[in-house]
Design a protein around this motif. Structure first.
Motif, PDB file in Angstrom:
ATOM      1  N   ALA A  99      21.056  61.427  30.975  1.00 23.12           N
ATOM      2  CA  ALA A  99      21.402  60.067  31.368  1.00 23.12           C
ATOM      3  C   ALA A  99      20.589  59.090  30.528  1.00 23.12           C
ATOM      4  O   ALA A  99      19.565  59.462  29.939  1.00 23.12           O
ATOM      5  CB  ALA A  99      21.126  59.848  32.866  1.00 23.12           C
ATOM      6  N   ASP A 100      21.026  57.835  30.456  1.00 23.81           N
ATOM      7  CA  ASP A 100      20.219  56.840  29.750  1.00 23.81           C
ATOM      8  C   ASP A 100      19.080  56.393  30.656  1.00 23.81           C
ATOM      9  O   ASP A 100      19.053  56.679  31.847  1.00 23.81           O
ATOM     10  CB  ASP A 100      21.072  55.653  29.288  1.00 23.81           C
ATOM     11  CG  ASP A 100      21.797  54.960  30.439  1.00 23.81           C
ATOM     12  OD1 ASP A 100      21.227  54.867  31.551  1.00 23.81           O
ATOM     13  OD2 ASP A 100      22.934  54.501  30.229  1.00 23.81           O
ATOM     14  N   GLY A 127      18.609  56.933  34.676  1.00 20.10           N
ATOM     15  CA  GLY A 127      18.034  58.263  34.819  1.00 20.10           C
ATOM     16  C   GLY A 127      16.553  58.247  35.127  1.00 20.10           C
ATOM     17  O   GLY A 127      15.933  57.191  35.321  1.00 20.10           O
ATOM     18  N   VAL A 128      15.972  59.428  35.195  1.00 20.58           N
ATOM     19  CA  VAL A 128      14.538  59.596  35.386  1.00 20.58           C
ATOM     20  C   VAL A 128      14.014  60.464  34.241  1.00 20.58           C
ATOM     21  O   VAL A 128      14.752  61.270  33.667  1.00 20.58           O
ATOM     22  CB  VAL A 128      14.195  60.257  36.741  1.00 20.58           C
ATOM     23  CG1 VAL A 128      14.599  59.356  37.891  1.00 20.58           C
ATOM     24  CG2 VAL A 128      14.848  61.633  36.865  1.00 20.58           C
ATOM     25  N   GLN A 129      12.758  60.285  33.919  1.00 20.90           N
ATOM     26  CA  GLN A 129      12.166  61.046  32.827  1.00 20.90           C
ATOM     27  C   GLN A 129      11.697  62.401  33.345  1.00 20.90           C
ATOM     28  O   GLN A 129      10.937  62.474  34.314  1.00 20.90           O
ATOM     29  CB  GLN A 129      10.999  60.273  32.217  1.00 20.90           C
ATOM     30  CG  GLN A 129      10.542  60.819  30.882  1.00 20.90           C
ATOM     31  CD  GLN A 129       9.523  59.921  30.210  1.00 20.90           C
ATOM     32  OE1 GLN A 129       8.773  59.236  30.880  1.00 20.90           O
ATOM     33  NE2 GLN A 129       9.496  59.926  28.890  1.00 20.90           N
ATOM     34  N   ILE A 182      17.207  62.337  32.571  1.00 19.59           N
ATOM     35  CA  ILE A 182      18.276  63.067  33.249  1.00 19.59           C
ATOM     36  C   ILE A 182      18.740  62.291  34.478  1.00 19.59           C
ATOM     37  O   ILE A 182      18.058  61.377  34.963  1.00 19.59           O
ATOM     38  CB  ILE A 182      17.813  64.474  33.684  1.00 19.59           C
ATOM     39  CG1 ILE A 182      16.701  64.372  34.744  1.00 19.59           C
ATOM     40  CG2 ILE A 182      17.358  65.293  32.481  1.00 19.59           C
ATOM     41  CD1 ILE A 182      16.407  65.679  35.439  1.00 19.59           C
ATOM     42  N   SER A 183      19.881  62.673  34.982  1.00 17.34           N
ATOM     43  CA  SER A 183      20.413  62.068  36.199  1.00 17.34           C
ATOM     44  C   SER A 183      19.739  62.688  37.416  1.00 17.34           C
ATOM     45  O   SER A 183      19.805  63.906  37.614  1.00 17.34           O
ATOM     46  CB  SER A 183      21.926  62.276  36.278  1.00 17.34           C
ATOM     47  OG  SER A 183      22.419  61.908  37.556  1.00 17.34           O
ATOM     48  N   ALA A 184      19.086  61.874  38.225  1.00 12.05           N
ATOM     49  CA  ALA A 184      18.475  62.375  39.458  1.00 12.05           C
ATOM     50  C   ALA A 184      19.540  62.705  40.499  1.00 12.05           C
ATOM     51  O   ALA A 184      19.328  63.561  41.366  1.00 12.05           O
ATOM     52  CB  ALA A 184      17.502  61.339  40.006  1.00 12.05           C
TER      53      ALA A 184
END
Length: 467
Positions: free
Chosen positions: A299-300, A304-306, A323-325
């Motif tokens: 995800a951007d 998203g989350v790192q 990424i998408s949480a």
């Protein structure tokens, strides 16, 4: 595949500026666009005009030692990104004396120049006399011309980094050389702004040093408070070698010799000789286990989350994919004061396997891979911060490594780790140790904010000057 921005197309004259270089890197990285934008500003100078030197150490013969009294802490190219310098290896003082160009000084800017190039760090005041790999470029500011913190902020900005990266050459292993950086255009602004940016960077560096010293004080306080001061400066390699030993009281959990290491068993005996509780007991009602495996959906940053992996988790500013949480289980996050132990890897002396970090403050926003062992206290009287003061020690590191299980990739034995004895200090001592750890992490979060503020001021100044 990356393509050119329609609002900033690749122009024919750029090819001539790059000596007819035909690989895509300098044209699509934003480097040439950044250079053109900076050169159009009213007051821009070449990097070599405001530095006394730009160099790397060159190749040298490395002689490693285990005793700090006979060695100098040594940065590899990735070690310059570390948050805690307690785990650095040592090269012999004799080797450093033969190659004095290895040594670095505070207020220099360090840039990785081989392999993964373009990572930028600021040498804080507690690295005076440290040695650093030839794979790191030293940019030494002429402080009569530019303030070190301002120069560092520019070089790590979204204008500086692309130009550094565009200078890289090589096929498999990328490199940059000092002469590639001498003509980097550095924008200059009024002294008040440059002083403010410098002061923010210097304050951030002091807070990072306070983070380091705070954690060291907490670990020392831990062992003194439980009556084990001899374990503060524990030297694993100074203990008797394990050429052969006999074990009779083993069960079905393991028959691996490493799990019965006499050196590790002596540590256990020392820890168990004072008032203590087993780790498994402390974590009842909490957690002592690895994270869940899950599919990563990219995800951007906005949505998203790192995701932090084992290596990046120990850096000052971790890098990780976003990424998408929503597409991942909730266990990717960790509650405050969770201890994360790198629990999968190999037994190399400088590997992160069995090193520990603590989730606190801003780091609660990150997601973490399943490769971390989660240690969450289930007892309100034993805080995660108190446990971390123990788990960051050399004693805990060696004890965890003795519990290795697996083939090429090691893990930490699920049964043995529950039996680790955790010495219990008096309640007041536990509270003091915990608060020392928490303050260290607050210092770290504040250091990040100050660095971000410095970067924001510079970016705003450059974009405002363009208008």
């Amino acid at each position: 595949m990356k393509v050119s921005d329609i609002d900033s197309p690749v122009r024919a004259d750029w090819f001539f500026d790059q000596g007819l270089r035909l690989d895509a890197t300098p044209y699509l990285s934003g480097a040439i666009e950044a250079r053109k934008r900076l050169e159009s500003l009213p007051n821009t100078v070449r990097l070599d005009r405001i530095t006394t030197d730009i160099h790397h150490a060159g190749r040298f013969s490395r002689k490693w030692v285990n005793d700090p009294e006979h060695g100098v802490p040594f940065f590899s190219s990735t070690d310059i990104l570390e948050a805690d310098y307690s785990y650095l290896p040592y090269i012999a003082k004799s080797a450093a004396a033969q190659a004095p160009e290895l040594l670095i000084e505070p207020r220099w800017t360090l840039i990785t120049r081989s392999g993964t190039v373009g990572r930028v760090a600021y040498a804080r005041q507690d690295v005076a006399g440290f040695a650093c790999s030839e794979h790191v470029m030293r940019v030494i500011p002429n402080e009569s011309e530019v303030l070190p913190g301002y120069l560092n902020t520019f070089l790590r900005s979204r204008f500086g980094v692309p130009m550094i990266l565009a200078s890289a050459y090589g096929a498999i292993v990328q490199h940059i050389e000092p002469h590639h950086l001498v003509d980097l255009p550095v924008p200059r602004f009024d002294s008040d702004l440059e002083i403010r940016i410098h002061e923010l960077v210097e304050a951030s560096a002091h807070l990072r040093a306070a983070f380091q010293s705070g954690l060291e004080r907490a670990t020392e306080d831990f062992f003194r408070s439980v009556g084990l001061p001899d374990l503060i400066d524990y030297r694993w390699h100074d203990a008797d070698r394990e050429h052969g030993f006999e074990v009779t009281n083993f069960g079905p959990e393991s028959i691996r010799a490493l799990n019965f290491s006499p050196r590790a068993r002596r540590i256990v005996e020392r820890l168990a000789a004072v008032e203590h509780r087993q780790l498994g007991e402390i974590c009842e009602g909490g957690l002592l286990g690895s994270g869940v495996r899950f599919k990563r959906i990219d995800a951007d940053q906005q949505h998203g989350v790192q995701l932090i992996g084992q290596r990046q988790g120990f850096w000052m500013r971790p890098e990780g994919r976003w990424i998408s949480a929503l597409a991942a289980p909730p266990d990717i996050f960790a509650p405050e004061e969770t201890i994360l132990i790198a629990s999968q890897g190999t037994l190399g002396e400088n590997e992160v396997f069995c090193r520990a970090l603590m989730v606190y403050g801003a780091w609660k926003e990150h997601a973490y891979t399943q490769h971390f062992l989660r240690v969450i206290s289930g007892d309100d009287d034993v805080s995660g911060a108190y446990l971390y003061a123990f788990f960051r020690s050399e004693v805990a590191f060696r004890l965890l490594r003795s519990m290795s299980v697996g083939g090429k990739q090691q893990d930490i034995h699920a049964h043995l780790r529950r039996k680790i004895p955790i010495p219990m200090a008096a309640v007041a001592d536990r509270e003091r140790i915990s608060e020392t750890v928490r303050q260290a992490y607050r210092d770290r979060d504040q250091a990040d904010l100050l660095e971000d503020e410095a970067l924001a001021l510079l970016t705003a100044a450059i974009e405002g000057a363009e208008g």
